[in-house]
Design an enzyme around this catalytic site. Structure first.
Site: not given
Ligand code: AMP
Length: 210
Positions: A13, A88, A122, A155, A166
């Site tokens: 995405k 989310r 990654r 990471r 996740r």
């Molecule tokens: P991402 O890069 O989108 O996979 O986000 C990395 C991490 O940020 C996630 O695993 C969550 O811990 C936190 N995070 C990102 N977006 C949200 C959201 N909309 N609600 C809650 N936690 C979020």
């Protein structure tokens, strides 16, 4: 054009959202990027959310919603935005419907084996946030950043245990949003298995931009 990019972590995405936002001159709003930037800069917010991100759990709704509400009210987002990684949860989606209703939700679909293959390859240059992938976009020299030559890292949330968490969090808390938006007539499925170039082309077509 107010859009949500929905889909499991690792579906690509972010890559597509970055490109679309650039081509259309609208902001790409990634909550994950905002949290990581705050962690890098050691802000109050960063300190609060670091352990949560490392584990792969979700940041509390209230905090996340306030952050996005503030971001989409900035002048550069008035004509449109791409939300990537938000909402989310159902409460986040309900809140968003109040302060910034969207036109369309693109649901990036990818099977679990491929998700794991993508996430586990990654690599990141921590100081800059530049990302690579051992299979799809390797650095010039293995394990080294192209620009600075410094070490690349995995990471914490791309380590196997966190990846599993996740995906479980996605299934439980985020996947219900697929039906949420489908029943509101806003959802379009995008097959995320092809190369980014092809996925991007199907996104443009769905949005009537091709
Ligand atoms: P991402 O890069 O989108 O996979 O986000 C990395 C991490 O940020 C996630 O695993 C969550 O811990 C936190 N995070 C990102 N977006 C949200 C959201 N909309 N609600 C809650 N936690 C979020």
């Amino acid at each position: 054009m107010k859009l949500i990019f929905l889909g499991p972590p690792g579906a690509g995405k972010g890559t597509i959202a970055t490109r679309l936002a650039e081509d259309e001159g609208i902001p790409h709003i990634s909550t994950g990027d905002i949290f990581r930037e705050n962690i890098r800069n050691e802000t109050e917010l960063g300190k609060k959310v670091k352990a949560i991100l490392d584990s792969g759990d979700l940041v509390p709704d209230e905090l996340t919603v306030e952050l996005v509400k503030d971001r989409v009210s900035q002048p550069d987002a008035a004509a449109g935005f791409v939300l990537d990684g938000f909402p989310r949860t159902v409460p986040q989606a309900d809140a968003l419907a109040e302060f910034a209703p969207v036109d369309k939700v693109l649901n990036f679909v990818l099977d679990e084996d491929e998700i794991i293959r993508r996430l586990s390859g990654r690599r990141v240059h921590k100081p800059s946030g530049r990302t690579y992938h051992v299979l799809f976009s390797p650095p010039n020299e293995e394990g080294k950043d192209d620009v600075t030559g410094e070490e690349l890292i995995i990471r914490d949330d791309d380590k196997p245990e966190a990846i599993k968490n996740r995906l479980a969090v996605y299934e439980k808390q985020t996947a219900p949003l697929i039906e949420y938006y489908r029943s509101r007539g806003l959802l379009v499925d995008i097959d995320s298995a092809p190369k980014p170039e092809e996925v991007y082309a199907s996104v443009r077509k769905e949005l009537g931009l091709a």
